[in-house]
Design a protein around this motif. Sequence first.
Motif, PDB file in Angstrom:
ATOM      1  N   THR A 126       0.535  -1.599  -0.193  1.00 20.16           N
ATOM      2  CA  THR A 126       0.277   0.381  -0.198  1.00 20.16           C
ATOM      3  C   THR A 126       0.843   1.331  -0.441  1.00 20.16           C
ATOM      4  N   LEU A 127       2.036   1.777   0.949  1.00 18.78           N
ATOM      5  CA  LEU A 127       2.776   2.158   0.582  1.00 18.78           C
ATOM      6  C   LEU A 127       3.431   2.122  -0.095  1.00 18.78           C
ATOM      7  N   ALA A 128       3.842   1.249  -1.242  1.00 22.09           N
ATOM      8  CA  ALA A 128       4.816   1.554  -2.290  1.00 22.09           C
ATOM      9  C   ALA A 128       3.925   2.244  -3.920  1.00 22.09           C
ATOM     10  N   ILE A 129       2.110   1.660  -3.469  1.00 18.39           N
ATOM     11  CA  ILE A 129       1.634   2.486  -4.415  1.00 18.39           C
ATOM     12  C   ILE A 129       1.499   4.296  -4.404  1.00 18.39           C
ATOM     13  N   VAL A 130       0.963   3.577  -2.929  1.00 18.01           N
ATOM     14  CA  VAL A 130       0.186   5.820  -2.796  1.00 18.01           C
ATOM     15  C   VAL A 130       1.372   7.008  -2.595  1.00 18.01           C
ATOM     16  N   VAL A 131       2.701   6.857  -1.756  1.00 21.68           N
ATOM     17  CA  VAL A 131       3.235   7.349  -1.075  1.00 21.68           C
ATOM     18  C   VAL A 131       3.971   8.004  -3.016  1.00 21.68           C
ATOM     19  N   PRO A 132       4.452   6.774  -3.953  1.00 21.98           N
ATOM     20  CA  PRO A 132       4.847   7.650  -5.526  1.00 21.98           C
ATOM     21  C   PRO A 132       3.627   8.757  -5.921  1.00 21.98           C
ATOM     22  N   LEU A 133       2.110   8.449  -5.184  1.00 25.63           N
ATOM     23  CA  LEU A 133       1.672   9.512  -6.005  1.00 25.63           C
ATOM     24  C   LEU A 133       1.966  11.086  -5.494  1.00 25.63           C
ATOM     25  N   GLY A 134       2.422  11.229  -4.270  1.00 27.08           N
ATOM     26  CA  GLY A 134       2.853  12.886  -3.939  1.00 27.08           C
ATOM     27  C   GLY A 134       3.751  13.345  -4.439  1.00 27.08           C
ATOM     28  N   PRO A 135       4.793  12.874  -5.322  1.00 26.29           N
ATOM     29  CA  PRO A 135       5.812  13.455  -6.070  1.00 26.29           C
ATOM     30  C   PRO A 135       5.678  13.703  -7.168  1.00 26.29           C
ATOM     31  N   ILE A 136       4.770  12.461  -7.588  1.00 22.14           N
ATOM     32  CA  ILE A 136       3.742  12.738  -9.257  1.00 22.14           C
ATOM     33  C   ILE A 136       2.948  14.286  -9.399  1.00 22.14           C
ATOM     34  N   LEU A 137       2.657  13.686  -8.101  1.00 26.58           N
ATOM     35  CA  LEU A 137       0.686  15.212  -7.656  1.00 26.58           C
ATOM     36  C   LEU A 137       2.068  16.592  -8.182  1.00 26.58           C
ATOM     37  N   TYR A 138       3.157  16.437  -7.247  1.00 21.90           N
ATOM     38  CA  TYR A 138       3.842  17.857  -7.461  1.00 21.90           C
ATOM     39  C   TYR A 138       4.161  18.261  -8.943  1.00 21.90           C
ATOM     40  N   ARG A 139       4.370  17.291  -9.288  1.00 22.17           N
ATOM     41  CA  ARG A 139       5.499  17.181 -10.431  1.00 22.17           C
ATOM     42  C   ARG A 139       4.832  17.434 -11.807  1.00 22.17           C
ATOM     43  N   THR A 140       3.522  16.989 -11.720  1.00 22.15           N
ATOM     44  CA  THR A 140       1.982  17.353 -13.025  1.00 22.15           C
ATOM     45  C   THR A 140       1.415  18.648 -12.543  1.00 22.15           C
ATOM     46  N   ALA A 141       0.934  19.052 -11.806  1.00 23.44           N
ATOM     47  CA  ALA A 141       0.188  19.813 -10.882  1.00 23.44           C
ATOM     48  C   ALA A 141       0.686  21.100 -10.479  1.00 23.44           C
ATOM     49  N   PHE A 142       1.470  21.035  -9.577  1.00 17.51           N
ATOM     50  CA  PHE A 142       2.451  22.125  -9.178  1.00 17.51           C
ATOM     51  C   PHE A 142       3.517  23.128  -9.530  1.00 17.51           C
ATOM     52  N   GLN A 143       4.373  21.533  -9.706  1.00 13.29           N
ATOM     53  CA  GLN A 143       5.425  22.935  -9.926  1.00 13.29           C
ATOM     54  C   GLN A 143       5.920  23.417 -11.529  1.00 13.29           C
ATOM     55  N   PRO A 144       4.937  22.928 -11.997  1.00  6.96           N
ATOM     56  CA  PRO A 144       5.634  24.040 -13.504  1.00  6.96           C
ATOM     57  C   PRO A 144       4.334  25.250 -13.011  1.00  6.96           C
ATOM     58  N   LEU A 145       3.759  25.570 -11.833  1.00  2.16           N
ATOM     59  CA  LEU A 145       3.038  27.059 -11.710  1.00  2.16           C
ATOM     60  C   LEU A 145       3.906  27.375 -10.627  1.00  2.16           C
ATOM     61  N   ALA A 146       4.866  26.995 -10.279  1.00  2.39           N
ATOM     62  CA  ALA A 146       5.605  27.084  -8.622  1.00  2.39           C
ATOM     63  C   ALA A 146       5.140  28.613  -8.377  1.00  2.39           C
ATOM     64  N   GLY A 147       5.869  29.409  -9.944  1.00  3.59           N
ATOM     65  CA  GLY A 147       5.542  31.456  -9.116  1.00  3.59           C
ATOM     66  C   GLY A 147       4.168  31.705  -9.293  1.00  3.59           C
ATOM     67  N   SER A 148       3.257  31.035  -9.229  1.00  3.02           N
ATOM     68  CA  SER A 148       1.940  31.408  -9.394  1.00  3.02           C
ATOM     69  C   SER A 148       1.734  31.792  -7.955  1.00  3.02           C
ATOM     70  N   SER A 149       0.823  32.918  -7.846  1.00  2.00           N
ATOM     71  CA  SER A 149      -0.393  33.119  -6.398  1.00  2.00           C
ATOM     72  C   SER A 149      -0.592  32.025  -6.109  1.00  2.00           C
ATOM     73  N   VAL A 150      -1.040  32.103  -4.332  1.00  2.00           N
ATOM     74  CA  VAL A 150      -1.761  31.572  -3.457  1.00  2.00           C
ATOM     75  C   VAL A 150      -3.312  31.032  -4.217  1.00  2.00           C
ATOM     76  N   LEU A 151      -3.986  31.971  -4.961  1.00  2.00           N
ATOM     77  CA  LEU A 151      -5.215  31.802  -5.203  1.00  2.00           C
ATOM     78  C   LEU A 151      -4.928  30.271  -6.430  1.00  2.00           C
ATOM     79  N   VAL A 152      -4.179  30.730  -7.307  1.00  2.90           N
ATOM     80  CA  VAL A 152      -3.892  29.829  -8.868  1.00  2.90           C
ATOM     81  C   VAL A 152      -4.098  28.542  -8.336  1.00  2.90           C
ATOM     82  N   LEU A 153      -2.714  28.528  -6.737  1.00  4.95           N
ATOM     83  CA  LEU A 153      -2.550  27.340  -6.473  1.00  4.95           C
ATOM     84  C   LEU A 153      -4.038  26.388  -6.060  1.00  4.95           C
TER      85      LEU A 153
END
Length: 346
Positions: A126-153
């Motif tokens: 369970t940990l091996a499957i679910v934990v990688p979702l954290g960095p994957i979500l950051y890379r795909t959804a938030f890293q490209p918008l790291a410099g955006s405002s809090v509202l956009v995030l």
Amino acid sequence: MNSVIAVLLLQDGLTTGAIYALLALVLVMVFSVTRVMFVAQGEIVSYGALTLASLQAGHLPGTAFIAVAGGLIAAGMDLWAYARGPRHRTQLLSAALYAGVPLLACGLAALAAPLGGGQLVNVALTLAIVVPLGPILYRTAFQPLAGSSVLVLLIVAVALHFVLTGLGLIAFGAEGVRVTPLVDGTFFLGAFPLSAQSLFAIAITVALICALFAFFGNTLQGKALRATAFNRVGARLVGISATGSGVLAFTLAALIGAVSGILIGSLVTIYYDTGFVIGLKGFVAAILGGLVSYPLAALGAVMVGLLEAGSSFWASAFKDVLVFSLIIPILMWRSLSAVHMEEEEE
């Protein structure tokens, strides 16, 4: 209400409050480091419980396919960035990790699930499957918008919540499940019964909180996260990678979310959309701590758990209303007493 019922309610309140404390600490950490209000943290919790329940039933969980698909998208984004330049070897390494780790976890789960490897094996998978979702979500959804405002995030975080909820419905269906307790049995303290699973959940929570404080206080990575949370621009000037800090923060968030799901899955029935309400209660606790104080957030989480347990006895139909109403006077008090500052410019 007699003394036995009071002890049972206190036990339930402390158990759920301890799990909410983990969520509150994660929300404070992620917001401090990345300015992302991680609304989808509740979905990570429900994914943890539903994944473990699927493995206990001998099935390959749908989260394995979600992780593989997300990992391939994240790897593709890194390879695209490498092709466009400037080229760094770390991009190739991260692409290999994003694609390889979920594929390996999915393969191991496909082999082990039909065999029924036992509780420890199921928890590890369970940990091996679910934990990688954290960095994957950051890379795909938030890293490209790291410099955006809090509202956009925040808007992106809300959209991500709906995406994960929909994927949860596709992967697990609309039926609720309850995880087989990791520790079974009941102890008696005099005339008062104590659930072994509740004591186990509280012990794991306390151990995780102590491990987090040790991590932040004694390791280079933990100090880098603290520096980024204190001053992102200053941390960047002394060579701390904002991207690395974000990946680490989301990895810890996914780890704690998965553990929370494993612990709470045996206490309540988990549906594909249960995580939203659980995450909101962690958010209420984080607000009590002002989104900056870890001890106050943990204390607020225990308060939320006790209020929820008491409300379930006196007015069970309104227990969620009473818990969420707690946030109104806190927000009013903070709005009137806090010094308003402009958002930090990057």
